[in-house]
Write a protein that holds these residues in place. Structure first.
Motif, PDB file in Angstrom:
ATOM      1  N   ASP A  68       0.820  -1.220   0.000  1.00 29.55           N
ATOM      2  CA  ASP A  68       0.000   0.000   0.000  1.00 29.55           C
ATOM      3  C   ASP A  68       0.850   1.266   0.000  1.00 29.55           C
ATOM      4  O   ASP A  68       0.510   2.244  -0.664  1.00 29.55           O
ATOM      5  CB  ASP A  68      -0.929   0.032   1.225  1.00 29.55           C
ATOM      6  CG  ASP A  68      -2.113  -0.923   1.075  1.00 29.55           C
ATOM      7  OD1 ASP A  68      -2.573  -1.124  -0.065  1.00 29.55           O
ATOM      8  OD2 ASP A  68      -2.563  -1.459   2.106  1.00 29.55           O
ATOM      9  N   ASP A  69       1.955   1.247   0.763  1.00 28.28           N
ATOM     10  CA  ASP A  69       2.828   2.417   0.801  1.00 28.28           C
ATOM     11  C   ASP A  69       3.404   2.703  -0.581  1.00 28.28           C
ATOM     12  O   ASP A  69       3.515   3.870  -0.988  1.00 28.28           O
ATOM     13  CB  ASP A  69       3.985   2.210   1.803  1.00 28.28           C
ATOM     14  CG  ASP A  69       3.480   2.179   3.239  1.00 28.28           C
ATOM     15  OD1 ASP A  69       2.369   2.713   3.487  1.00 28.28           O
ATOM     16  OD2 ASP A  69       4.181   1.615   4.104  1.00 28.28           O
ATOM     17  N   ASN A  72       0.758   4.387  -2.678  1.00 23.87           N
ATOM     18  CA  ASN A  72       0.580   5.790  -2.290  1.00 23.87           C
ATOM     19  C   ASN A  72       1.748   6.652  -2.742  1.00 23.87           C
ATOM     20  O   ASN A  72       1.552   7.735  -3.297  1.00 23.87           O
ATOM     21  CB  ASN A  72       0.390   5.900  -0.772  1.00 23.87           C
ATOM     22  CG  ASN A  72      -0.987   5.388  -0.356  1.00 23.87           C
ATOM     23  OD1 ASN A  72      -1.960   5.506  -1.105  1.00 23.87           O
ATOM     24  ND2 ASN A  72      -1.073   4.783   0.828  1.00 23.87           N
ATOM     25  N   PHE A  75       1.660   7.286  -6.587  1.00 20.81           N
ATOM     26  CA  PHE A  75       0.679   8.276  -7.053  1.00 20.81           C
ATOM     27  C   PHE A  75       0.960   9.671  -6.473  1.00 20.81           C
ATOM     28  O   PHE A  75       0.655  10.670  -7.121  1.00 20.81           O
ATOM     29  CB  PHE A  75      -0.753   7.778  -6.827  1.00 20.81           C
ATOM     30  CG  PHE A  75      -1.146   6.749  -7.861  1.00 20.81           C
ATOM     31  CD1 PHE A  75      -1.672   7.145  -9.089  1.00 20.81           C
ATOM     32  CD2 PHE A  75      -0.931   5.402  -7.644  1.00 20.81           C
ATOM     33  CE1 PHE A  75      -1.996   6.215 -10.075  1.00 20.81           C
ATOM     34  CE2 PHE A  75      -1.247   4.459  -8.623  1.00 20.81           C
ATOM     35  CZ  PHE A  75      -1.788   4.864  -9.836  1.00 20.81           C
ATOM     36  N   ASP A  76       1.577   9.736  -5.286  1.00 23.84           N
ATOM     37  CA  ASP A  76       2.024  11.042  -4.758  1.00 23.84           C
ATOM     38  C   ASP A  76       3.014  11.680  -5.730  1.00 23.84           C
ATOM     39  O   ASP A  76       2.929  12.874  -6.029  1.00 23.84           O
ATOM     40  CB  ASP A  76       2.726  10.874  -3.392  1.00 23.84           C
ATOM     41  CG  ASP A  76       1.752  10.519  -2.269  1.00 23.84           C
ATOM     42  OD1 ASP A  76       0.519  10.572  -2.514  1.00 23.84           O
ATOM     43  OD2 ASP A  76       2.221  10.164  -1.166  1.00 23.84           O
ATOM     44  N   GLU A  79       1.292  12.817  -8.825  1.00 27.34           N
ATOM     45  CA  GLU A  79       0.470  13.992  -8.510  1.00 27.34           C
ATOM     46  C   GLU A  79       1.339  15.254  -8.435  1.00 27.34           C
ATOM     47  O   GLU A  79       0.922  16.333  -8.880  1.00 27.34           O
ATOM     48  CB  GLU A  79      -0.273  13.769  -7.190  1.00 27.34           C
ATOM     49  CG  GLU A  79      -1.369  14.799  -6.935  1.00 27.34           C
ATOM     50  CD  GLU A  79      -2.290  14.390  -5.775  1.00 27.34           C
ATOM     51  OE1 GLU A  79      -1.817  13.703  -4.836  1.00 27.34           O
ATOM     52  OE2 GLU A  79      -3.476  14.752  -5.826  1.00 27.34           O
ATOM     53  N   ALA A 125      -7.115  -1.004  -4.578  1.00 29.90           N
ATOM     54  CA  ALA A 125      -6.240  -0.072  -3.852  1.00 29.90           C
ATOM     55  C   ALA A 125      -5.752   1.041  -4.776  1.00 29.90           C
ATOM     56  O   ALA A 125      -5.735   2.221  -4.392  1.00 29.90           O
ATOM     57  CB  ALA A 125      -5.055  -0.836  -3.256  1.00 29.90           C
ATOM     58  N   ARG A 128      -8.645   3.477  -5.559  1.00 30.10           N
ATOM     59  CA  ARG A 128      -8.967   4.360  -4.430  1.00 30.10           C
ATOM     60  C   ARG A 128      -8.021   5.563  -4.407  1.00 30.10           C
ATOM     61  O   ARG A 128      -8.451   6.708  -4.337  1.00 30.10           O
ATOM     62  CB  ARG A 128      -8.901   3.595  -3.108  1.00 30.10           C
ATOM     63  CG  ARG A 128      -9.351   4.438  -1.921  1.00 30.10           C
ATOM     64  CD  ARG A 128      -9.562   3.604  -0.667  1.00 30.10           C
ATOM     65  NE  ARG A 128      -8.371   2.842  -0.319  1.00 30.10           N
ATOM     66  CZ  ARG A 128      -8.303   1.516  -0.317  1.00 30.10           C
ATOM     67  NH1 ARG A 128      -9.352   0.781  -0.637  1.00 30.10           N
ATOM     68  NH2 ARG A 128      -7.176   0.905   0.013  1.00 30.10           N
ATOM     69  N   ARG A 129      -6.730   5.289  -4.504  1.00 29.12           N
ATOM     70  CA  ARG A 129      -5.746   6.385  -4.478  1.00 29.12           C
ATOM     71  C   ARG A 129      -5.821   7.232  -5.752  1.00 29.12           C
ATOM     72  O   ARG A 129      -5.816   8.473  -5.696  1.00 29.12           O
ATOM     73  CB  ARG A 129      -4.329   5.814  -4.297  1.00 29.12           C
ATOM     74  CG  ARG A 129      -3.213   6.865  -4.375  1.00 29.12           C
ATOM     75  CD  ARG A 129      -3.324   7.887  -3.251  1.00 29.12           C
ATOM     76  NE  ARG A 129      -2.380   8.997  -3.411  1.00 29.12           N
ATOM     77  CZ  ARG A 129      -2.619  10.101  -4.127  1.00 29.12           C
ATOM     78  NH1 ARG A 129      -3.769  10.246  -4.779  1.00 29.12           N
ATOM     79  NH2 ARG A 129      -1.713  11.049  -4.187  1.00 29.12           N
TER      80      ARG A 129
END
Ligand code: 0WD
Length: 254
Positions: A68-69, A72, A75-76, A79, A125, A128-129
């Protein structure tokens, strides 16, 4: 073409130039889309980077989707550079090769959970992100196989994971529809890729499909690329929660 001009998308699951993800990425790039790529592990990174560069992509990021990390962080990072995205292709699956043969009922718990985790939950997952940074009109696409609907020789635990993935596509479409974000799957006919190599008797499956499909041939990477581009673009703006067969018609007869 310019059908995807101004759109930005994330391509997950390129292993090499024979990957389905690469076929869809190429089709999107040919229509003007700007792409980011994620890969699993540095060995694959070496193969993905030149492919990404060949379509002008500067965002090439390692992402193990069982973490999961990692999802994230990936996508961080995207972004930070792009702000918003328009589509995500998830062309990732995994099951221990040892259980893609023999009896399905002999699948141990850990192998079952790993197949489900990487082949099904990771799409949830990711969505969602990624949906939190997706423009209206956005599109998610994952890849599935007929073994989700019927028993196919040796597909075993992967068939069960794909069935869960297909159900996920429908629930995700329901969740994201009000944001004008679509979620679909392509059920592709067999194609000789790295992942397919893990399935025993895959050559026999290819031959069987070729002989029995209405079009009397196997599906090509180009076939799947075009259909993938359609589902990721505005051409399919009214399509969601759909599992679209791209298999030369085999699902109608097999
Ligand atoms: O006949 C076929 N090839 C079909 C494939 C018919 C119908 C569906 N599909 C599906 C597969 O199940 C998969 O979901 O299409 C998708 C893409 O598969 P592919 O293009 O056939 O296979 P490949 O080129 O090997 O790419 C899949 C990649 C992995 O490659 P390997 O072979 O090294 O496992 O999925 C990636 C990996 O790069 N992958 C992961 N990526 C991030 N995190 C992970 C992970 N944990 N596990 C696997």
């Amino acid at each position: 073409g310019t059908l995807m001009k101004g759109k930005r998308g994330v391509i997950m699951g390129v292993a090499n130039k024979n990957s389905i993800a690469w076929a869809i990425a190429s089709a999107c790039a040919a229509q003007g889309a700007e792409l980011a790529f994620t890969y699993q592990g540095e060995a694959l990174g070496k193969r993905v980077r030149p492919l990404a560069e060949s379509v002008g992509s500067e965002l090439v990021i390692s992402c193990d989707v069982s973490d999961d990390d990692a999802i994230n962080t990936t996508f961080d990072e995207i972004e930070k550079v792009w702000g918003k995205i328009d589509f995500v292709l998830h062309a990732i699956a995994f099951a221990d090769k040892q259980y893609l043969r023999g009896r399905y009922i002999d699948t141990p718990r850990d192998a079952f959970l790993q197949a489900m985790d990487i082949s099904c939950y990771s799409f949830v997952a990711v969505a969602r992100r990624a949906s939190a940074m997706m423009n209206p009109g956005g599109s998610f696409l994952s890849m599935t196989y007929l073994g989700a609907e019927r028993v196919m020789p040796h597909y075993n635990v992967m068939g069960v994971a794909k069935a869960a993935l297909e159900a996920s596509v429908r629930y995700m479409a329901a969740d994201l529809g009000r944001d004008d974000i679509r979620v679909n799957g392509i059920s592709a006919g067999p194609i000789m890729t790295l992942a397919a190599n893990g399935i025993s008797d895959f050559r026999y499956i290819l031959r069987w499909n070729q002989l029995n499909a209405p079009m009397e041939r196997n599906v090509t990477l180009k076939d799947v690329g075009g259909s993938g581009m359609y589902l990721l673009s505005d051409l399919s703006s009214g399509v969601t929660g759909e599992i679209h067969h791209v298999d030369c018609g085999y699902h109608t007869v097999g």
